[in-house]
Design an enzyme around this catalytic site. Sequence first.
Site: not given
Ligand code: BES
Ligand code: ZN
Ligand code: ZN
Length: 494
Positions: A261, A266, A273, A284, A343, A345, A347
Site C-alpha cells: 500500500k 491519508d 480524520k 501510510d 478513509d 482507501e 483496501r
Molecule cells: N491508514 C489507515 C490505517 C492506520 C491507522 C494506519 C492508524 C496507521 C495508523 C487506514 O486507511 C484507515 O484509515 N483505516 C480506517 C478504516 C475504517 C474507516 C474502516 C481505520 O482503521 O480506522
Molecule cells: Zn490509509
Molecule cells: Zn484511511
Amino acid sequence: MTIHLQTESSAPIIVYALIKDDTLSKQLSNIAKQYKVAAALLENDFKAAHKEVVSFYANKKGEEQKIYLVGLGEKAGFAEVLSAFRSFIFQKKSKIGAHIAIDISVWSKKNLEIKWVDAIANGITLGRYDIGLYKTDKKEAPIFISGDAKVDILTPLAKDSQLQAALNQGIRTAETQLRIFDLVNAPGNKKTPTQLAKWAEKSGKEYGFKTTILDKKDLEKEKLGALLSVNRGSSEEPVLIVMEYKPKGEKNLPKIGLIGKGVTFDTGGISIKPSTNMHQMKSDMGGAAAVLGTMELVAKLGLQVHLIGIVPSTENCVDGKSTKPGDVITSYSGRTIEIIDTDAEGRLILSDAITYMVKHFEPDTMIDLATLTGSIIATLGFAAAGMFTNNDELANDVQALGYRCGEKVWRMPLWDVYKDDISSDVADLRNFSGKPMAGAISAAKFLEVFTNNHTAWMHLDIAGVAFTDGEFANQKSATAYGIRLLSEYVISKS
Ligand code: BES
Ligand code: ZN
Ligand code: ZN
C-alpha cells in the site's frame, strides 16, 4: 564505515557483548583479569540486562584502552543482538572515535550463531541513522558517522565463508533499511506518488530490476477504477509501480509476488480524520516501503528467485472532486464497490493491485503488506503485524521467520462469518461494515475477494509496526518493517 571480520585488532576501544546466563561471572572475571581490574567491581556494575552498557578504562601493555560491556539479556537471540548493537552505536556514537573492535571470541562455539554476525553488522550500521533530514543547522557529526569509521569483529573464525556471508547480509540489509527510513520519515510534500515511482526506477537501474510505471492515463485506459477513485481528491497523479526481478538465464525459479500500500498521505478523504495525529499518516506507504526495500535488497544480493513487486500509490485527499460516501465505483476486476467510508482507501487501491498481480503474473506465492487498519493496533498493539492467510504452511513459515528475525507476525482468522461485513445491498461489495468491530478482519476479507481463490496468498496488516516509537526519535518514526522478514522468506525459498 567498513566492518571486517578479523583475528586481531589495534582498536583502542573494545566491546564485549555478554549474555545474562550462568557463565556471565566467569566471563567477567576473565575480562577483569585481562585488563587488570577488579572482577568484583565489574560483577557489581554489570548485570548484562538487554541494552545495558558499562565502560571502564584500562592500560594493556602501555596502551590506553576503553572497554565497553554491552548486555544481551537472558533470552539473547538474533533480534536482541541486533537491537543491543543498534542502541549501543546510537547512544555512544560520539564517544567511540573512528575505530572500534567487537570481541566475539568470548562467545563459546555453542553461542556463536552465524546469524549473530549478521545481527551485529546490521545493528551497527542502523545505529548510525540520523532522522534530522531537513535540519539546516547540521551539527558537526561525530567522527564515527562522518569519518572513515572502522569496525573490527574479532573472532578466530574470521576467514569462515559462512561468517563472511552473514556479515555481508547484515550490511547490505541495513543500507537498504536506512534508505527506507528516509523514505517513510519523509513528509507528504516530499514524497508524492510520482517521487515514489522515481525512487523505484532509480533503485531498479542501480541494483538490477525492471520498473514499469503506469501513470494516470495508463490507469484510465486499463480501468483501475478503485485506485483512480481514491485519487480523485488529490492534485498529485496516481501511479502503479510494477517491478520485476529475474536473474538472467534462470528457469523454474519460485515466483513470488509482493504488493504494498502506497498512500503517500491519508487525510481520510471526505470521511476526514481527526487532526491530532493526522501528520503520522505520511507513513501510510509503509507497505510500499517494505516492497520497494525488498526488491532492492533481493536484487542487490542476487538471490535465485523471480520476484515481482507492485505498489499502487496515491494521496487520499479532500476536494470537490473527491469520492463521497455512498458512491459506487467499478474496480479493475469489474466488481462494483459501494464506498461507505472514504478513509478505508487502502483496501481499494490494494484490490486493483492484487487483480493486476494475479492477471499479469500469476505468482506461486503472493504477499501484500499495508498499514491498513487502526483495528489491528487495537488488537495487537505495536508488537506484531496481523497475519491473514488460508495457507497453513505459509503461515507457519512466516510466523517462524518473524520470531527469528524480530519482525513478528500473529495469525488472525479469515472465517467466512466475517464476509457479511462487506456485503452491499446496491453493489457487489462495500468497503466498510459501519461497525466498530473486527475491522482488521473484514478488511482482510475484502482483499481476499480479489485474489480469485489464490491458494498461497497472505495479507500482513502492518499499521502498528511500520511507524512506532524507537530510539532514533522522540516521536514515532519509521522501522523499515518487512524488509528483513520478506528477504528472509525469499532466501528460504531460493
Ligand atoms: N491508514 C489507515 C490505517 C492506520 C491507522 C494506519 C492508524 C496507521 C495508523 C487506514 O486507511 C484507515 O484509515 N483505516 C480506517 C478504516 C475504517 C474507516 C474502516 C481505520 O482503521 O480506522
Ligand atoms: Zn490509509
Ligand atoms: Zn484511511
